[in-house]
Write a protein that holds these residues in place. Structure first.
Motif, short mmCIF file in Angstrom:
data_model
loop_
_atom_site.label_atom_id
_atom_site.label_comp_id
_atom_site.label_asym_id
_atom_site.label_seq_id
_atom_site.Cartn_x
_atom_site.Cartn_y
_atom_site.Cartn_z
N ARG A 176 29.43 39.38 18.04
CA ARG A 176 29.95 39.21 19.40
C ARG A 176 31.34 38.59 19.41
O ARG A 176 32.13 38.86 20.33
CB ARG A 176 28.98 38.38 20.24
CG ARG A 176 28.72 37.00 19.71
CD ARG A 176 27.69 36.27 20.55
NE ARG A 176 28.22 35.98 21.88
CZ ARG A 176 27.50 35.38 22.83
NH1 ARG A 176 26.25 35.04 22.60
NH2 ARG A 176 28.04 35.13 24.01
N SER A 222 36.69 39.41 21.24
CA SER A 222 37.52 38.38 21.86
C SER A 222 38.60 38.96 22.77
O SER A 222 38.90 38.41 23.84
CB SER A 222 38.15 37.49 20.78
OG SER A 222 38.93 38.28 19.89
N GLN A 250 37.04 40.10 25.84
CA GLN A 250 36.55 38.91 26.54
C GLN A 250 37.65 38.27 27.37
O GLN A 250 37.44 37.90 28.53
CB GLN A 250 36.01 37.91 25.51
CG GLN A 250 35.44 36.63 26.11
CD GLN A 250 35.09 35.64 25.03
OE1 GLN A 250 35.95 34.92 24.54
NE2 GLN A 250 33.83 35.60 24.64
N ASN A 251 38.84 38.17 26.79
CA ASN A 251 39.95 37.54 27.50
C ASN A 251 40.37 38.35 28.72
O ASN A 251 40.79 37.80 29.74
CB ASN A 251 41.14 37.35 26.57
CG ASN A 251 40.86 36.31 25.49
OD1 ASN A 251 40.06 35.41 25.69
ND2 ASN A 251 41.52 36.45 24.35
N GLY A 292 36.06 39.40 30.81
CA GLY A 292 35.22 38.27 31.18
C GLY A 292 35.97 37.08 31.74
O GLY A 292 35.84 36.73 32.93
N LYS A 293 36.79 36.46 30.91
CA LYS A 293 37.50 35.26 31.34
C LYS A 293 38.50 35.57 32.44
O LYS A 293 38.72 34.75 33.35
CB LYS A 293 38.20 34.61 30.15
CG LYS A 293 37.23 34.04 29.11
CD LYS A 293 37.97 33.39 27.96
CE LYS A 293 36.99 32.80 26.96
NZ LYS A 293 37.69 32.18 25.80
N ALA A 350 28.93 38.40 25.55
CA ALA A 350 30.12 38.22 24.74
C ALA A 350 31.38 38.31 25.58
O ALA A 350 32.37 37.62 25.32
CB ALA A 350 30.16 39.27 23.63
N LEU A 351 31.35 39.14 26.63
CA LEU A 351 32.53 39.31 27.47
C LEU A 351 32.80 38.08 28.35
O LEU A 351 33.95 37.65 28.50
CB LEU A 351 32.37 40.53 28.38
CG LEU A 351 32.41 41.91 27.71
CD1 LEU A 351 32.30 42.99 28.76
CD2 LEU A 351 33.67 42.10 26.90
N GLY A 405 31.48 35.02 27.93
CA GLY A 405 31.42 33.76 27.23
C GLY A 405 30.21 32.93 27.62
O GLY A 405 29.43 33.30 28.51
#
Length: 405
Positions: free
Chosen positions: A109, A113, A116-117, A120-121, A401-402, A404
């Motif tokens: 996962r 990253s 994810q940035n 997700g974030k 994972a996306l 966090g």
């Protein structure tokens, strides 16, 4: 008178003796071979005789009983055929034990990253603003489009988020994370069948065919799928039906040898359909669980090559229906991958998608877009270059994972 007789007898004896000497000498001369001469007529030098320049005889060296070794036991030799097999086994690389396929998504996962940035974030940051005005919602929409979620799915997600945020009122970080997680899972889909079909309804191996455009990592992905199957306890036969790329068959065979899977291959530039047919035939003869066929990387703009891919499918189906047709897509190509996906789907009826290079892109939303475009699930994702960095796709682990922890 007596004196005369005695003289005659003596004369006869002398003559007889002389005659014997003469006859004997002649016989010895005839028995003796002629001496060879050179062209000048002179005889070659005589061979050295025994005793000439000879050393004085020496007593033989004596050894004790302890110094005398016993004769070695005869070494058993294998018949020629068995000897060849033994030599091949000695040269073959040691078999590897692939990592269990279950849980790979969780282990890998951290490779997401970049997505994810972005997804997700980025979304959580925007949703956490005190006032969600129209400009903020446009930023949220832009974030989703940048991640290649697609236009229609993006509009659906934004509408649902606006409605739920309005009802929610106060928005703590935990509440926003739970809200976003739920909506992303709805968008990706948790009710789709993402298992690889590795059991045929017939009494024969399941047949999986892998297709895709050059450069997507198709042959490598085929080898990694073989490792996934072996990790799940399946016996595999590989079919190297990519006969147009010189190194493809060698590459696939190397992947197979690592896990003990045999590769059926044909002549370079040979008929791919024939190789695929023979691979299924060999799989049936060996009682394998799965036959995995790698096809040539087709450019979707070349109609003739796409037609040939359809021929491979038809020839294989003479043994029985295909159980899976996996389309390999490069996640970094974004929306261009959807164009490829549409053409392949028209030719061979895609049943699942393998997204490669997802660890190197911020476009994690392509998972949503390609599923919506084809109506088939993403079943595998590539999250690295290692041999076991291909994971069965798990929506919950992907979304976690996306956004966090």
């Amino acid at each position: 008178m007596e004196t005369v007789i005695l003289a005659v007898v003596i004369a006869l004896v002398v003559v007889g003796a002389i005659s014997g000497l003469v006859v004997g000498g002649l016989r010895r001369r005839r028995a003796q071979p002629p001496t060879p001469t050179d062209r000048a007529g002179s005889a070659p030098p005589a061979e050295p005789q025994v005793g000439e320049d000879a050393e004085a005889p020496r007593d033989p060296e004596r050894r004790t009983v302890e110094e005398v070794g016993l004769p070695e036991a005869p070494v058993a030799t294998a018949p020629p055929g068995e000897a060849d097999e033994a030599a091949a086994a000695a040269l073959a690389p040691p078999l590897e034990t692939p990592e269990p396929a279950a849980g790979r998504m969780v282990r890998l996962r951290s490779r997401l990253s970049r997505s994810q940035n972005t997804l997700g974030k980025g979304l959580l940051t925007l949703l956490s603003r005190e006032h969600l005005d129209e400009d903020t919602w446009e930023e949220i929409e832009e974030t989703l489009l940048t991640a290649d979620v697609g236009v229609a799915p993006t509009q659906e997600l934004v509408e649902r988020l606006r409605a739920r945020v309005r009802v929610l009122g106060t928005r703590t970080p935990a509440e926003l994370r739970a809200l976003l997680r739920e909506e992303l899972l709805t968008l990706i889909g948790t009710d789709l069948d993402r298992t690889l079909h590795t059991e045929s309804p017939l009494d024969q191996p399941a047949v999986l065919m892998v297709v895709g455009v050059n450069g997507t990592g198709k042959t490598t992905t085929t080898g990694k799928i073989a490792r996934v199957l072996v990790a799940d306890g399946r016996s595999v036969v590989l079919g190297a039906a990519d006969t147009f790329r010189a190194a493809a068959a060698d590459q696939l065979q190397t992947w197979g040898e690592r896990v003990g899977a045999r590769t059926v291959r044909g002549p370079e530039a040979g008929d791919p359909a024939s190789v695929a047919f023979d691979a299924v035939k060999e799989g049936i003869a060996e009682g394998a669980d799965v036959v995995l066929i790698d096809t040539a990387g087709r450019l979707h703009t070349k109609t003739g090559l796409m037609d040939e891919l359809g021929k491979v499918k038809r020839v294989v189906e003479k043994h029985g229906p295909l159980d899976e047709v996996i389309l390999v897509l490069d996640a970094t190509t974004g929306q261009n991958g959807l164009v490829q996906a549409r053409v392949f789907a028209e030719v061979v009826d895609i049943t699942g998608i393998a997204l490669t290079k997802l660890d190197g892109t911020a476009k994690g939303g392509i998972v949503v877009a390609v599923q919506r475009e084809l109506g088939v699930p993403v079943k595998l994702i590539g999250l690295g270059e290692g041999p076991d960095d291909l994971a069965p796709f798990e929506p919950e682990a992907f979304v976690d994972a996306l956004i966090g922890d």
